[in-house]
Structures are given as structure tokens and as C-alpha cells.
Scaffold this active site. Structure first.
Site, PDB file in Angstrom:
ATOM      1  N   ASP A   1       3.222  -7.615   0.048  1.00 38.96           N
ATOM      2  CA  ASP A   1       2.103  -7.545   0.986  1.00 38.96           C
ATOM      3  C   ASP A   1       0.917  -8.224   0.315  1.00 38.96           C
ATOM      4  OD1 ASP A   1      -0.038  -6.928   2.613  1.00 38.96           O
ATOM      5  OD2 ASP A   1       0.478  -4.818   2.856  1.00 38.96           O
TER       6      ASP A   1
ATOM      7  N   SER B   1       5.739  -2.654  12.227  1.00 43.55           N
ATOM      8  CA  SER B   1       5.693  -3.598  11.097  1.00 43.55           C
ATOM      9  C   SER B   1       6.876  -3.368  10.169  1.00 43.55           C
ATOM     10  CB  SER B   1       4.416  -3.388  10.279  1.00 43.55           C
ATOM     11  OG  SER B   1       3.303  -3.385  11.121  1.00 43.55           O
TER      12      SER B   1
ATOM     13  N   CYS C   1      -5.846  -2.172  13.190  1.00 41.87           N
ATOM     14  CA  CYS C   1      -7.244  -2.281  12.754  1.00 41.87           C
ATOM     15  C   CYS C   1      -8.182  -1.678  13.793  1.00 41.87           C
ATOM     16  CB  CYS C   1      -7.615  -3.738  12.457  1.00 41.87           C
ATOM     17  SG  CYS C   1      -6.831  -4.344  10.945  1.00 41.87           S
TER      18      CYS C   1
ATOM     19  N   ASP D   1       0.081  -4.430  14.519  1.00 42.23           N
ATOM     20  CA  ASP D   1      -0.525  -3.873  13.298  1.00 42.23           C
ATOM     21  C   ASP D   1      -1.916  -4.479  13.083  1.00 42.23           C
ATOM     22  OD1 ASP D   1      -1.232  -4.242  10.500  1.00 42.23           O
ATOM     23  OD2 ASP D   1       0.774  -3.719   9.867  1.00 42.23           O
ATOM     24  N   ASN D   2      -1.985  -5.817  13.037  1.00 46.81           N
ATOM     25  CA  ASN D   2      -3.261  -6.463  12.731  1.00 46.81           C
ATOM     26  C   ASN D   2      -4.311  -6.107  13.784  1.00 46.81           C
ATOM     27  OD1 ASN D   2      -1.145  -7.632  11.313  1.00 46.81           O
ATOM     28  ND2 ASN D   2      -2.145  -9.618  11.122  1.00 46.81           N
TER      29      ASN D   2
ATOM     30  N   HIS E   1      -7.535  -9.179   3.501  1.00 44.53           N
ATOM     31  CA  HIS E   1      -6.669  -8.715   2.410  1.00 44.53           C
ATOM     32  C   HIS E   1      -7.348  -8.694   1.036  1.00 44.53           C
ATOM     33  CE1 HIS E   1      -2.806  -7.509   0.846  1.00 44.53           C
ATOM     34  NE2 HIS E   1      -3.073  -8.265  -0.200  1.00 44.53           N
TER      35      HIS E   1
ATOM     36  N   GLN F   1      10.198  -5.297   8.595  1.00 44.61           N
ATOM     37  CA  GLN F   1      10.445  -5.456   7.153  1.00 44.61           C
ATOM     38  C   GLN F   1      11.898  -5.123   6.809  1.00 44.61           C
ATOM     39  OE1 GLN F   1       9.165  -6.709   4.568  1.00 44.61           O
ATOM     40  NE2 GLN F   1       6.942  -6.713   4.715  1.00 44.61           N
TER      41      GLN F   1
ATOM     42  N   SER G   1       1.569  -0.258  -5.318  1.00 45.49           N
ATOM     43  CA  SER G   1       0.641  -0.538  -4.234  1.00 45.49           C
ATOM     44  C   SER G   1       0.133  -1.962  -4.400  1.00 45.49           C
ATOM     45  CB  SER G   1      -0.523   0.451  -4.308  1.00 45.49           C
ATOM     46  OG  SER G   1      -1.080   0.622  -3.034  1.00 45.49           O
TER      47      SER G   1
ATOM     48  N   HIS H   1       0.813  -1.223   0.000  1.00 42.37           N
ATOM     49  CA  HIS H   1       0.000   0.000   0.000  1.00 42.37           C
ATOM     50  C   HIS H   1       0.850   1.279   0.000  1.00 42.37           C
ATOM     51  CE1 HIS H   1      -3.187  -2.801   1.032  1.00 42.37           C
ATOM     52  NE2 HIS H   1      -2.505  -3.195   2.088  1.00 42.37           N
TER      53      HIS H   1
ATOM     54  N   GLU I   1       4.484  -9.280   4.232  1.00 39.06           N
ATOM     55  CA  GLU I   1       3.865  -8.443   5.256  1.00 39.06           C
ATOM     56  C   GLU I   1       2.649  -9.056   5.948  1.00 39.06           C
ATOM     57  OE1 GLU I   1       4.803  -5.481   6.310  1.00 39.06           O
ATOM     58  OE2 GLU I   1       3.024  -4.500   7.104  1.00 39.06           O
TER      59      GLU I   1
ATOM     60  N   ASN J   1       4.842 -11.080   8.927  1.00 42.58           N
ATOM     61  CA  ASN J   1       3.557 -10.999   9.627  1.00 42.58           C
ATOM     62  C   ASN J   1       3.622 -11.621  11.015  1.00 42.58           C
ATOM     63  OD1 ASN J   1       0.531 -10.533   9.571  1.00 42.58           O
ATOM     64  ND2 ASN J   1       0.608 -12.741   9.975  1.00 42.58           N
TER      65      ASN J   1
ATOM     66  N   HIS K   1      -3.501   2.136   8.544  1.00 46.95           N
ATOM     67  CA  HIS K   1      -3.044   2.266   9.932  1.00 46.95           C
ATOM     68  C   HIS K   1      -2.179   3.513  10.109  1.00 46.95           C
ATOM     69  CE1 HIS K   1      -4.610  -1.622  10.143  1.00 46.95           C
ATOM     70  NE2 HIS K   1      -3.530  -2.344  10.317  1.00 46.95           N
TER      71      HIS K   1
ATOM     72  N   LYS L   1       4.601  -7.466  14.729  1.00 51.51           N
ATOM     73  CA  LYS L   1       3.781  -7.154  13.553  1.00 51.51           C
ATOM     74  C   LYS L   1       2.339  -7.579  13.835  1.00 51.51           C
ATOM     75  CE  LYS L   1       1.878  -7.006   9.425  1.00 51.51           C
ATOM     76  NZ  LYS L   1       0.478  -7.390   9.221  1.00 51.51           N
TER      77      LYS L   1
ATOM     78  N   SER M   1      -5.676   1.677  -2.417  1.00 50.16           N
ATOM     79  CA  SER M   1      -4.999   2.051  -1.168  1.00 50.16           C
ATOM     80  C   SER M   1      -3.934   3.135  -1.313  1.00 50.16           C
ATOM     81  CB  SER M   1      -4.381   0.811  -0.524  1.00 50.16           C
ATOM     82  OG  SER M   1      -3.364   0.286  -1.350  1.00 50.16           O
TER      83      SER M   1
HETATM   84  P1  NAI Z   1      -6.068 -14.704  11.595  1.00 55.56           P
HETATM   85  O1  NAI Z   1      -5.772 -16.021  10.987  1.00 55.56           O
HETATM   86  O2  NAI Z   1      -5.438 -14.329  12.908  1.00 55.56           O
HETATM   87  O3  NAI Z   1      -7.654 -14.514  11.787  1.00 55.56           O
HETATM   88  C1  NAI Z   1      -8.622 -14.892  10.863  1.00 55.56           C
HETATM   89  C2  NAI Z   1      -9.741 -15.579  11.663  1.00 55.56           C
HETATM   90  O4  NAI Z   1     -10.851 -15.836  10.812  1.00 55.56           O
HETATM   91  C3  NAI Z   1      -9.302 -16.926  12.254  1.00 55.56           C
HETATM   92  O5  NAI Z   1      -9.476 -16.933  13.656  1.00 55.56           O
HETATM   93  C4  NAI Z   1     -10.202 -17.926  11.549  1.00 55.56           C
HETATM   94  O6  NAI Z   1     -10.551 -19.034  12.394  1.00 55.56           O
HETATM   95  C5  NAI Z   1     -11.420 -17.089  11.185  1.00 55.56           C
HETATM   96  N1  NAI Z   1     -12.223 -17.611  10.083  1.00 55.56           N
HETATM   97  C6  NAI Z   1     -11.804 -18.279   8.966  1.00 55.56           C
HETATM   98  N2  NAI Z   1     -12.865 -18.616   8.205  1.00 55.56           N
HETATM   99  C7  NAI Z   1     -13.964 -18.142   8.842  1.00 55.56           C
HETATM  100  C8  NAI Z   1     -15.359 -18.170   8.545  1.00 55.56           C
HETATM  101  N3  NAI Z   1     -15.845 -18.796   7.463  1.00 55.56           N
HETATM  102  N4  NAI Z   1     -16.210 -17.555   9.414  1.00 55.56           N
HETATM  103  C9  NAI Z   1     -15.748 -16.950  10.541  1.00 55.56           C
HETATM  104  N5  NAI Z   1     -14.434 -16.906  10.882  1.00 55.56           N
HETATM  105  C10 NAI Z   1     -13.563 -17.487  10.031  1.00 55.56           C
HETATM  106  O7  NAI Z   1      -5.697 -13.616  10.498  1.00 55.56           O
HETATM  107  P2  NAI Z   1      -5.501 -12.031  10.740  1.00 55.56           P
HETATM  108  O8  NAI Z   1      -4.085 -11.758  11.010  1.00 55.56           O
HETATM  109  O9  NAI Z   1      -6.543 -11.586  11.684  1.00 55.56           O
HETATM  110  O10 NAI Z   1      -5.772 -11.485   9.264  1.00 55.56           O
HETATM  111  C11 NAI Z   1      -7.054 -11.564   8.667  1.00 55.56           C
HETATM  112  C12 NAI Z   1      -7.031 -10.931   7.281  1.00 55.56           C
HETATM  113  O11 NAI Z   1      -6.755  -9.536   7.405  1.00 55.56           O
HETATM  114  C13 NAI Z   1      -5.936 -11.466   6.355  1.00 55.56           C
HETATM  115  O12 NAI Z   1      -6.418 -11.469   5.030  1.00 55.56           O
HETATM  116  C14 NAI Z   1      -4.828 -10.443   6.499  1.00 55.56           C
HETATM  117  O13 NAI Z   1      -3.949 -10.473   5.410  1.00 55.56           O
HETATM  118  C15 NAI Z   1      -5.629  -9.172   6.598  1.00 55.56           C
HETATM  119  N6  NAI Z   1      -5.006  -8.015   7.236  1.00 55.56           N
HETATM  120  C16 NAI Z   1      -5.530  -6.803   6.892  1.00 55.56           C
HETATM  121  C17 NAI Z   1      -5.046  -5.647   7.460  1.00 55.56           C
HETATM  122  C18 NAI Z   1      -5.612  -4.333   7.069  1.00 55.56           C
HETATM  123  O14 NAI Z   1      -5.045  -3.307   7.413  1.00 55.56           O
HETATM  124  N7  NAI Z   1      -6.721  -4.275   6.373  1.00 55.56           N
HETATM  125  C19 NAI Z   1      -3.960  -5.680   8.459  1.00 55.56           C
HETATM  126  C20 NAI Z   1      -3.508  -7.005   8.796  1.00 55.56           C
HETATM  127  C21 NAI Z   1      -4.032  -8.128   8.205  1.00 55.56           C
END
Ligand code: NAI
Length: 478
Positions: A139, A407, A240, A235-236, A346, A411, A76, A53, A201, A226, A399, A231, A81
């Protein structure tokens, strides 16, 4: 000096530079890393292609990599983003002007089409001297994917024909590879050979890397940034916790207090989002498939239910799973009038946008960029943010700097590790050693006025850790 780049408007560079200056103060980890390595220049000779991003925070990351000696090209990792003033400032650079840019080639603007997105990724992977990158900073794994698929298809002798079941985006990836291979046969195999490693990332990109490692198709070593504690647990979660509200407010400015908010997934991102929504006074319902996370949510005081059971009562939906087909078109049809539907995971496939568009008689009214009202044939509507793409970066600015400093310090350290100690990282996926994770945290304590207690030698011996750390076993979960 002239170089190739494509951004929205270089006239925005001055604004971008002012915000970069403020962000530098909020990114003590990155600035300390610049100071530590200014003399030794560990990234001299590194040709880093970055796909992350293109925000103000990322500008500080890019300029840190350059300060350490790297030659950098950037895109990006999402079509919505980019902050155009950040992209412009990076191209102009701290010492350039809009008429004489002296910074880094960036190929990114807010609101790219998918074709433009993959064109940008291709451009940033092509060095103007005909050479190749030797490092990737990714990322979500799209740059890594393009190189791997390209090399794989070159080896197979052809890019496969597009299958009707392929997504619109994958069809574009195949087109991109067809044209780039025709223009420069062997380019992707040469790139895969040239790359010493990738530092990834996010959760979704890391997932792709472990899958490739398992399948034996990973072409170069990877560091999973990650899963540094500093991180994903920061960050997550805390990132968020901040930016989910920012996204909702800037997109809709709806009052969150008293509303019912549904958070799908209670991992690191879900925990931050649920906490923030509760903080605003929403009644939060969590959905989970993992009994451990479901139990955590319950013990944190949230109702845990299924989407099918509560779809008709929630006002705000946020998907955080990294999984696909979480909110289906049928779910959206069953929602309350003007329910807000958003994703912070993501990729955009957490919400079935394609299915929504196929409902007979549905009408899409654009309210403003990245906010659409979808009106169903019965007259009720829902509000979809950022076309189902990550709403905190699509509708707001992602963020804030302080959390991204954690984070991005990971990196930079990971780039230095892979670039300077390549032989210590045979093909595989690694996390940074714990002493480096602790170092990243340490770099951020002073700014918050944190006073750390020091172990005595006797105490350290008693719990079996060195006085200077690391303090926890690798299996400790924080
Ligand atoms: P995580 O693996 O810690 O959490 C995801 C959760 O979703 C897990 O607990 C899993 O059991 C649950 N899950 C999976 N399928 C499901 C379903 N059908 N119904 C309900 N729950 C379900 O992953 P994390 O780190 O929380 O990341 C989640 C997403 O967010 C990823 O795609 C990551 O790349 C993205 N992300 C986005 C950020 C942003 O700024 N927008 C920042 C960091 C991560």
C-alpha cells in the site's frame, strides 16, 4: 509455537478480537472469499509480506489470506496508522493467548519513528528460516521500493552515499539497505527473484509501479488493485467521505457547518472529501490542475479557485492530490488564526512540514497525539493534523469495514491470480478483469438489501453483453 513479532501490547488482543468479530460481519466479500476457497487453499505455499495500515479491517484481510493457506508477515505502511489492539489480536490469533500467541508475525505499532518503520519493513521481508517472501501485498509501494532499491544497489555493487538533497526518510532507507546488505549480501536480489508479484492498494503506489515499468526497472509483475472500480470508486471516494470527517472530529471536534473548507484535488479522494464537508454544512472550495476535474467540481456546485487566492479565508484545509508541495510554508503563514491543516493523500509531502519547522521563531505546541498547534512569531497559529500524514488514519481509524471489504476482496483475488497463474502475468502492471470487479460488487449487494435487475436474453443481445456480464467495456468510466 514461538515466532518473532513486535507490537505495542499483546494484552490488547482481546479487545482487538472482539472488534475483528464485529468487522467480519461487515466484510461480506472477504468472508465469502474465505468460504469459496476454504477447501482448495489456493494460497498454500504463498509467503506473503504485507505492508498496509495495520487496522481491524486489515486483520480480517490477513486472516483471510491465512485461511486460504498463506504464510504471512505484516507491517503498517504508515507510522501512525496502526491500531494497536488489531496488531495484538493478529499476533495472538483466533486460537492463541497473549502468553502463547499463535497468529501472524506483525511488526507495527502506533507512533513508530521513521527508523523503526523501515526496520519493521525489513523484518517482515525476512523469513525466519532464511528464506524469502514470494508475494508482496503493498500500500503505497514502500515494501516494493525497499526490495527494488536493495536489488538495484546490490547489482551496482554499493549503496550510494547519502546526498544532502535526499529527504530524511530516503537517508533512512539508504541506511537500512547498507546495514541489511552488509549482514546478508545478495539478500535483496534473491528476494526480487523470489517474488512472483505484488498487488498494490493505492493510487500513489500504482503511480510508482507504472513509472518503474516505463523505466524498465520493474523486477516482478504487479496487479494494480487501486484501479479496480470496486476499489478506487468506493474506498477512495466513499471511504474518505466517511473518514475525513472522523479524522477532523477526533482531532479537533471543531464545528464544520458554516466554515470554509478547502479541498486540494478533485480526484476520487477529493470528491469524497468535498462531498462530506458539504454534507456537514461547510462552504467548500476546490483546487485542481486538471480542467476535467475542475469542471466536474464546478458542476457539482463547488467554487473552484487557487490556493493563493483563498488561503486567507479557509478554516479547514485537506490535501488529496498525491502530489507534493501543495501547501507551502508561506501558505501556512498566510492562513487564518487556528486554521486546520491536514492531508489525506498517501505521503506527508503534500504539506511542507520541513519548511514550516524552519520558519524563524515558530513554536510547536503538542495538543495531543497527532494534533499540533504551530504558533507563528506574530502570535497567530495553525493546527496541523498527524504531522501532515494521512489524517484519517493518523487521527481516526481509517475507512470502515464495509468499504474495505470491497478493496480487500480485490486484494485477495489479485493475490490468488498472481500466485496461481504466474505465467499468465509476464512482467508488467495489470488490473483485474472486469468480471472479477463485478464479482466483488455482487458479493456486497445482499448486505445492503440491493435487488439487482436481471437482463433478459433479448435485452442482453440488444446492448451486446452476456446476460451474466461483464456489462461494461473496459474504457467505461463509471
Ligand atoms: P486521483 O489521481 O484520482 O486524484 C488526485 C487529484 O489531484 C487529480 O485530479 C489531480 O489532477 C489533482 N492534483 C494534482 N496536483 C494538484 C495540485 N497541485 N493542485 C490541485 N490538484 C492537484 O487520486 P486519488 O485516488 O484521489 O488519490 C489521491 C491520494 O490519496 C493518493 O496519494 C492516494 O494514494 C491517496 N489515498 C488515500 C486514502 C486514505 O484513506 N487516506 C484512500 C485512497 C487513496
Amino acid at each position: 509455537m514461538s515466532f518473532d513479532f513486535k507490537v505495542a501490547d499483546l494484552a490488547l488482543a482481546e479487545f482487538g478480537r472482539k472488534e475483528i468479530r464485529l468487522a467480519e460481519h461487515e466484510m461480506p466479500g472477504l468472508m465469502a472469499t474465505r468460504a469459496e476457497y476454504a477447501a482448495s487453499q489456493p494460497l498454500r505455499g504463498a509467503r506473503i509480506m504485507g505492508s498496509l495500515h495495520m487496522t481491524i479491517q486489515t486483520a480480517v484481510l490477513i486472516e483471510t489470506l491465512v485461511a486460504l493457506g498463506a504464510d504471512v508477515r505484516w507491517v503498517s505502511c504508515n507510522i501512525f496508522s496502526t491500531q494497536d489492539h488489531a496488531a495484538a489480536a493478529v499476533v495472538v490469533g483466533p486460537n492463541g493467548t497473549k502468553d502463547d500467541p499463535k497468529g501472524v508475525p506483525v511488526f507495527a505499532w502506533k507512533g513508530e519513528t521513521l527508523e523503526e518503520y523501515w526496520w519493521c519493513t525489513d523484518q517482515a521481508l525476512a523469513w525466519p528460516d532464511g528464506g524469502y517472501p514470494n508475494m508482496i501485498l503493498d500500500d503505497g509501494g514502500d515494501a516494493t521500493l525497499l526490495v527494488h532499491k536493495g536489488a538495484q544497489f546490490e547489482e551496482a555493487g554499493a549503496v550510494p552515499a547519502t546526498d544532502p538533497s535526499d529527504s530524511e526518510e530516503y537517508a533512512i532507507v539508504l541506511d537500512t539497505l547498507r546495514s541489511t546488505i552488509a549482514a546478508a549480501p545478495g539478500r535483496w536480489s534473491a528476494t526480487a527473484k523470489s517474488v512472483k508479484g505484488v498487488t498494490e492498494e493505492t493510487t500513489t503506489g500504482v503511480h510508482r509501479l507504472y513509472e518503474m515499468a516505463k523505466a524498465g526497472t520493474l523486477a516482478f509483475p504487479a496487479i494494480n488493485v487501486n484501479d479496480s472500480v470496486t476499489k478506487s470508486k468506493f474506498d477512495n471516494k466513499y471511504g474518505c467521505r466517511h473518514s475525513v470527517i472522523d479524522g477532523l472530529n477526533r482531532a479537533t471536534d471543531v464545528l464544520i457547518g458554516g466554515k470554509v473548507a478547502l479541498v486540494a484535488g478533485y480526484g476520487d479522494v477529493g470528491k469524497g472529501c468535498a462531498d462530506a464537508l458539504r454534507g456537514q454544512g461547510a462552504r467548500v472550495i476546490v483546487t485542481e490542475i486538471d480542467p476535467i476535474c475542475a469542471l466536474q467540481a464546478a458542476m457539482d456546485g463547488f467554487q473552484v479557485s487557487t490556493l493563493d487566492d483563498v488561503v486567507g479565508i479557509a478554516d479547514i484545509f485537506v490535501t488529496t492530490t498525491g502530489n507534493f508541495n501543495i501547501i507551502t510554508a508561506a501558505h501556512m503563514a498566510a492562513m487564518k488564526h487556528q486554521a486546520i491543516v491536514s492531508n489525506i493523500g498517501h505521503f506527508d509531502n503534500e504539506i511542507d512540514m520541513a519548511g514550516l519547522g524552519k520558519i524563524a521563531g515558530i513554536e510547536k505546541i503538542n495538543i495531543k497525539p497527532q494534533v499540533d498547534e504551530w504558533v507563528f512569531p506574530d502570535g497567530h497559529s495553525i493546527i496541523v493534523l498527524a504531522e501532515g500524514r494521512l489524517m484519517n488514519l493518523g487521527c481516526a481509524t481509517g475507512h470502515p469495514s464495509f468499504v474495505m471489504s470491497n478493496s480487500f476482496t480485490n486484494q485477495v483475488i489479485a493475490q490468488i491470480e498472481l500466485f496461481t497463474k504466474t505465467e499468465e502475468y509476464p512482467l508488467g502492471v495489470y488490473v483485474l478483469p472486469k468480471h472479477l470487479d463485478e464479482k466483488v460488487a455482487r458479493l456486497h449487494l445482499d448486505a445492503l438489501g440491493v435487488k439487482l435487475t436481471e437482463l433478459t436474453k433479448e435485452q442482453a443481445d440488444y446492448i451486446g453483453v452476456p446476460v451474466e456480464g461483464p456489462y461494461k467495456a473496459d474504457h467505461y468510466r463509471y
